[in-house]
Write an enzyme that holds these catalytic residues in place. Structure first.
Site, PDB file in Angstrom:
ATOM      1  N   HIS A  18       6.475 -52.668 -12.022  1.00  0.00           N
ATOM      2  CA  HIS A  18       6.183 -54.075 -11.128  1.00  0.00           C
ATOM      3  C   HIS A  18       7.582 -54.867 -10.978  1.00  0.00           C
ATOM      4  O   HIS A  18       7.652 -55.383  -9.680  1.00  0.00           O
ATOM      5  CB  HIS A  18       5.096 -54.874 -11.876  1.00  0.00           C
ATOM      6  CG  HIS A  18       3.769 -54.243 -12.114  1.00  0.00           C
ATOM      7  ND1 HIS A  18       3.074 -54.187 -13.620  1.00  0.00           N
ATOM      8  CD2 HIS A  18       2.716 -53.844 -11.274  1.00  0.00           C
ATOM      9  CE1 HIS A  18       2.275 -53.868 -13.334  1.00  0.00           C
ATOM     10  NE2 HIS A  18       1.720 -53.541 -12.080  1.00  0.00           N
ATOM     11  N   LYS A  42     -16.875 -58.284 -15.370  1.00  0.00           N
ATOM     12  CA  LYS A  42     -16.515 -58.186 -16.620  1.00  0.00           C
ATOM     13  C   LYS A  42     -15.630 -56.878 -17.230  1.00  0.00           C
ATOM     14  O   LYS A  42     -15.482 -56.357 -18.199  1.00  0.00           O
ATOM     15  CB  LYS A  42     -17.852 -57.870 -17.555  1.00  0.00           C
ATOM     16  CG  LYS A  42     -18.830 -58.912 -17.406  1.00  0.00           C
ATOM     17  CD  LYS A  42     -19.796 -58.893 -18.519  1.00  0.00           C
ATOM     18  CE  LYS A  42     -20.657 -59.941 -18.502  1.00  0.00           C
ATOM     19  NZ  LYS A  42     -21.939 -59.741 -18.299  1.00  0.00           N
TER      20      LYS A  42
END
Ligand code: PNS
Length: 168
Positions: A18, A42
């Protein structure tokens, strides 16, 4: 034209892959906003969105990179509109990313109400098969993380494992 780019992801946690994309993007665009997805459905993340943002901010400071870090939920195209951004950055790793990225790009452009261009940066060869998920698997099995995560991020990961609240 002012080039404001959004680099979205889960960043659970941010990896050197990243970071490489962020560094290279910061040379190409006027402003980078790193958009951190708030947990949805969730879906379990090791780190809360606040922690993921903190880790990224800490990393940017150490690496001397200028970028804003913001949480987002809902559709990415809506966030891009809200930010008045005109570029979406995606990192492209191995061939296995391609199908998903193509679908993601096509649906984003279908849903978009504003104009933006998706730009793919190919991952650095060193990080072609790197992902946050594989890093977490290495971490819980006490593997060496220095090639994949920055030192500050490794501390966060080790702390998370020590506290045992990493969903395992
Ligand atoms: O870290 P990831 O898994 O590459 O990040 C994926 C992310 C967060 C970029 C993607 O899941 C996303 O943008 N989710 C928000 C919902 C959305 O807009 N989905 C695309 C609809 S076609």
């Amino acid at each position: 034209m002012y080039k404001k780019a959004i680099y979205p992801g889960s960043f659970d946690p941010i990896t050197k892959g990243h970071l490489d994309i962020i560094k290279r993007s910061s040379k190409l665009f006027d402003k980078i906003v790193i958009a951190v997805l708030v947990n949805y459905n969730k879906k379990n993340t090791w780190f809360t969105v606040e922690e993921r943002i903190k880790i990224i901010q800490e990393t940017l400071l150490i690496e001397n990179i200028e970028a804003e870090v913001v949480a987002f939920s809902g559709l990415l195209v809506d966030f891009i509109e809200e930010q008045e951004a005109n570029i979406l950055i995606r990192g492209l790793r191995a061939v296995s990313d391609y199908e998903y990225e193509l679908q993601f790009t096509l649906f984003n452009s279908e849903l978009a109400k504003t104009n933006f261009e998706t730009i793919f940066l190919t991952a650095n060869r060193k990080y072609l098969y790197l992902s946050s998920s594989i890093v977490k698997e290495i971490a819980i099995n006490n593997g060496e993380l220095t090639n994949f995560l920055t030192d500050n991020t490794i501390k966060w990961v080790e702390e998370k494992i020590k506290r045992g609240n990493n969903g395992n």
